[in-house]
Design an enzyme around this catalytic site. Structure first.
Site, PDB file in Angstrom:
ATOM      1  N   HIS A 212       0.997  -1.430  -0.075  1.00 58.42           N
ATOM      2  CA  HIS A 212       0.098  -0.046   0.244  1.00 58.42           C
ATOM      3  C   HIS A 212       0.805   0.961  -0.014  1.00 58.42           C
ATOM      4  O   HIS A 212       0.836   2.265  -0.424  1.00 58.42           O
ATOM      5  CB  HIS A 212      -1.026   0.252   0.975  1.00 58.42           C
ATOM      6  CG  HIS A 212      -1.722  -1.009   0.826  1.00 58.42           C
ATOM      7  ND1 HIS A 212      -2.038  -1.886   1.361  1.00 58.42           N
ATOM      8  CD2 HIS A 212      -3.280  -0.403   1.142  1.00 58.42           C
ATOM      9  CE1 HIS A 212      -3.349  -2.727   0.532  1.00 58.42           C
ATOM     10  NE2 HIS A 212      -4.179  -1.633   0.903  1.00 58.42           N
ATOM     11  N   HIS A 254       1.543  -3.186   9.258  1.00 55.07           N
ATOM     12  CA  HIS A 254       3.041  -3.038   8.878  1.00 55.07           C
ATOM     13  C   HIS A 254       3.973  -2.456  10.371  1.00 55.07           C
ATOM     14  O   HIS A 254       3.355  -2.430  11.214  1.00 55.07           O
ATOM     15  CB  HIS A 254       3.501  -2.744   7.909  1.00 55.07           C
ATOM     16  CG  HIS A 254       2.892  -2.850   6.353  1.00 55.07           C
ATOM     17  ND1 HIS A 254       3.761  -4.008   5.597  1.00 55.07           N
ATOM     18  CD2 HIS A 254       1.550  -2.737   5.633  1.00 55.07           C
ATOM     19  CE1 HIS A 254       2.829  -4.219   4.436  1.00 55.07           C
ATOM     20  NE2 HIS A 254       1.396  -4.034   4.922  1.00 55.07           N
TER      21      HIS A 254
HETATM   22  C1  LIG Z   1      -6.279  -6.178 -14.370  1.00 55.78           C
HETATM   23  C2  LIG Z   1      -4.678  -6.577 -14.209  1.00 55.78           C
HETATM   24  C3  LIG Z   1      -4.600  -6.268 -15.674  1.00 55.78           C
HETATM   25  C4  LIG Z   1      -4.051  -7.276 -13.573  1.00 55.78           C
HETATM   26  C5  LIG Z   1      -4.691  -8.405 -12.355  1.00 55.78           C
HETATM   27  C6  LIG Z   1      -3.412  -8.667 -11.960  1.00 55.78           C
HETATM   28  C7  LIG Z   1      -3.211  -9.395 -10.383  1.00 55.78           C
HETATM   29  C8  LIG Z   1      -2.575 -10.500 -10.122  1.00 55.78           C
HETATM   30  C9  LIG Z   1      -3.427  -7.838  -9.305  1.00 55.78           C
HETATM   31  C10 LIG Z   1      -3.817  -8.531  -8.248  1.00 55.78           C
HETATM   32  C11 LIG Z   1      -4.439  -7.638  -6.955  1.00 55.78           C
HETATM   33  C12 LIG Z   1      -3.703  -7.562  -5.656  1.00 55.78           C
HETATM   34  C13 LIG Z   1      -4.606  -8.328  -5.366  1.00 55.78           C
HETATM   35  C14 LIG Z   1      -2.882  -6.982  -5.237  1.00 55.78           C
HETATM   36  C15 LIG Z   1      -2.618  -7.084  -3.918  1.00 55.78           C
HETATM   37  C16 LIG Z   1      -3.066  -5.451  -3.061  1.00 55.78           C
HETATM   38  C17 LIG Z   1      -2.373  -5.827  -1.924  1.00 55.78           C
HETATM   39  C18 LIG Z   1      -3.249  -6.219  -0.874  1.00 55.78           C
HETATM   40  C19 LIG Z   1      -1.345  -5.367  -1.123  1.00 55.78           C
HETATM   41  C20 LIG Z   1      -0.919  -6.052   0.062  1.00 55.78           C
HETATM   42  O1  LIG Z   1      -0.531  -4.764   0.779  1.00 55.78           O
HETATM   43  P1  LIG Z   1       0.556  -4.325   2.265  1.00 55.78           P
HETATM   44  O2  LIG Z   1       0.036  -2.891   2.344  1.00 55.78           O
HETATM   45  O3  LIG Z   1      -0.308  -4.767   3.078  1.00 55.78           O
HETATM   46  O4  LIG Z   1       2.015  -4.751   1.484  1.00 55.78           O
END
Ligand SMILES: CC(C)=CCC/C(C)=C/CC/C(C)=C/CC/C(C)=C/COP(=O)(O)O
EC number: 3.1.3.-
Length: 293
Positions: A212, A254
């Protein structure tokens, strides 16, 4: 002629209890000028077990293998006070670096736990959790990807398509880099985190760096560079990135270092996107969808 360097209770090092009685005669190597015996024993000591444990202990403390890696202040011994050999002084540096890193890590864990005031409903700021989760959604990959794809499909100008195509590229690059680093570093999320995030990838069980935070820094730098916004809105964009980063720690998702590195990485990612800027001139195939018949 080498001479014995140390003695224990007046007995030269290397002369065992039995040897001191049996071979303690003038001319014998263990007596007075018996340096040959010490040389002989010190050579032996590296190959065979030594009968006298005191001598063995002292010899072990002399050994460079024993000294290596030990902290100088915590390693009293016969060489205390004397300058250490060059090789040992060089070996001490990683220990100091290790101590510094461990201290930073301890501060990080302590501060993250202190700031994790919305980590659970029963936490001190537990009532702020829904707001933090709303912020979480505002920086999630799915809304950003879907929103960009939607705008791309609705865009009717070449300039708009170009910017949105690059935003899509930036978001995908970010997902890839974060997944790569998370998979390599494999730092567990804080113990006080509740794993109730929506739509996560398998690497999202790891916390370094915060996805994020990278997205927030990347997207806000992207917006500031490609959208014409009034000053208050520009300030709001920057504030959103920082508050989103802070909310990750407050939610207990985090540690502080995950977010700090995430913001830095996201900021740097924009430089990559800017350097590889996609346009109908350098990658026409990406824009072929919009070629009017
Ligand atoms: C729609 C297209 C073009 C592609 C999709 C690609 C794809 C695999 C998208 C996944 C998106 C996704 C689930 C992202 C995760 C985001 C997330 C929860 C990140 C964790 O964040 P953090 O701050 O906790 O590290």
């Amino acid at each position: 002629m080498p001479s014995p360097r140390r003695s224990v209770e007046g007995r030269p090092l290397g002369a065992s209890a039995s040897s001191s009685s049996s071979s303690n005669s003038p001319g014998s190597p263990a007596h007075g000028g018996g340096c040959n015996r010490f040389e002989f024993q010190s050579l032996l000591s590296s190959r065979a077990p030594v009968a006298d444990p005191t001598c063995a202990r002292l010899r072990a403390s002399e050994s460079p293998v024993h000294r290596r890696g030990s902290f100088p202040l915590a390693a009293p011994g016969p060489s205390q006070g004397a300058p250490l050999p060059e090789e040992d002084r060089m070996d001490l540096n990683p220990s100091f670096l290790g101590i510094a890193l461990r201290s930073l890590l301890a501060i990080d864990l302590w501060l993250s736990k202190k700031l994790g005031v919305c980590a659970g409903e029963s936490s001190s700021w537990g009532s702020g959790r829904p707001l933090m989760k709303l912020l979480e959604i505002s920086g999630h990959g799915i809304p950003w990807l879907l929103g960009t794809l939607y705008c791309l499909s609705r865009s009717d100008s070449w300039a708009g398509r170009e910017v949105l195509m690059n935003l899509l590229f930036a978001l995908l690059l970010d997902l890839l880099l974060v997944a790569l680093i998370k998979g390599l570093v494999r730092r567990r999320r804080p113990a006080h985190n509740q794993m109730d995030m929506f739509f996560t990838l398998s690497v999202d069980k790891y916390s370094f760096p915060s996805g994020h935070a990278t997205r927030a820094a990347l997207v806000s730098r992207f917006i500031l560079n490609h959208l014409v916004l009034a000053i208050p809105l520009r300030v709001l964009v920057v504030l959103w990135a920082f508050i989103l980063g802070l909310s990750r720690v407050m939610l207990g998702r985090h540690n502080v270092t995950d977010v700090a590195f995430g913001l830095f990485l996201g900021y740097m990612q924009y430089s990559i996107v800017d350097y590889c800027w996609l346009s109908p001139h350098n990658v026409p195939v990406l824009f072929v969808l919009w070629n009017e018949p």
